[in-house]
Design an enzyme around this catalytic site. Sequence first.
Site, PDB file in Angstrom:
ATOM      1  N   ASP A   1      42.654  42.515  37.668  1.00 24.87           N
ATOM      2  CA  ASP A   1      43.627  42.743  38.774  1.00 24.87           C
ATOM      3  C   ASP A   1      43.944  41.528  39.453  1.00 24.87           C
ATOM      4  O   ASP A   1      43.062  40.701  39.424  1.00 24.87           O
ATOM      5  CB  ASP A   1      43.441  43.957  39.416  1.00 24.87           C
ATOM      6  CG  ASP A   1      44.202  44.179  40.621  1.00 24.87           C
ATOM      7  OD1 ASP A   1      45.395  44.028  40.501  1.00 24.87           O
ATOM      8  OD2 ASP A   1      43.684  44.554  41.704  1.00 24.87           O
TER       9      ASP A   1
ATOM     10  N   ASP B   1      40.498  47.151  41.913  1.00 25.10           N
ATOM     11  CA  ASP B   1      39.910  47.740  43.304  1.00 25.10           C
ATOM     12  C   ASP B   1      40.687  48.777  43.485  1.00 25.10           C
ATOM     13  O   ASP B   1      40.289  49.402  44.619  1.00 25.10           O
ATOM     14  CB  ASP B   1      40.085  46.476  44.112  1.00 25.10           C
ATOM     15  CG  ASP B   1      41.717  46.424  44.653  1.00 25.10           C
ATOM     16  OD1 ASP B   1      42.100  46.330  45.697  1.00 25.10           O
ATOM     17  OD2 ASP B   1      42.595  46.043  43.721  1.00 25.10           O
TER      18      ASP B   1
END
Length: 286
Positions: free
Chosen positions: A41, A226
Amino acid sequence: MGSHTDAHTSTDPLPTPATAAGRAGLDALVADPGRAVIALDFDGTLAEIVPDPDQARAHPDAVPALAALAPKVASVAVITGRPAEVAVHHGGFAGVPGLEHLVVLGHYGAERWDAATGTLSAPAPHPGVAAVRAELPALLERAGAEGTRVEEKGRSVAVHTRRATDPQAAFEALRGPLTGLAARHGLIVEPGRMVLELRPPGMDKGVALLDHARGLGAGTVLYAGDDLGDLPAYDAVDTLRAEGTPGLLVCSGSDEVTELKRRADLEVPGPAGVVALLAALARRLA
């Protein structure tokens, strides 16, 4: 977290995943890096979360770590909800020697930028996004959502509440109205860390990761994220594991999202921890 002595030397320790599946994934990556896919990410993983998303930049050590690691593996893929070109700019990925094996899968895989060629490929945007964009200002005004910020993403629209007087209250107050607005125009709402994103269905990081990994015939997959939007990518790694492809789930830890921590094989302290892990992997594979 200690070192995993089965596969790692004491001179270049790698953190030890907390699960047997994670340890198997890391061992497979170290044993056969040429078939490994490293997927990451962007916001909150390679870059710190900041109040203004336009100001987000990759951790200063991210590009050197990726440039050291990318030539040793099958692919490094940055999978993000942002437009691919924005992630490339904010990441500083263009024109970096060593990053030829890097791809950026933007808009949850709807767009693809290849570092080797510098080319971007993308389909036409969903018509519902323009309709939502037109109605959004009036909805926010009716909701009295002072301090919210609208982020234009081209193929999606995101409403950030981090700058509101009470960010969590604003988030909860807007979730229902934005879900209704999205549904009227054939979109869905993806919640994140003080952000609600309105985007087309069928776009998620899990679909993007599975397509990319299977297309390369990946022998192992590492995914680091996250936020809640990373859970589909975690599911994709679990799917690949069930098919016999080892995987490692890494959480870029924060106090805002705990669900990823529960699912992860390995938690590291935010983007600095992710970058340190990538750098340690590059050294180990050297």
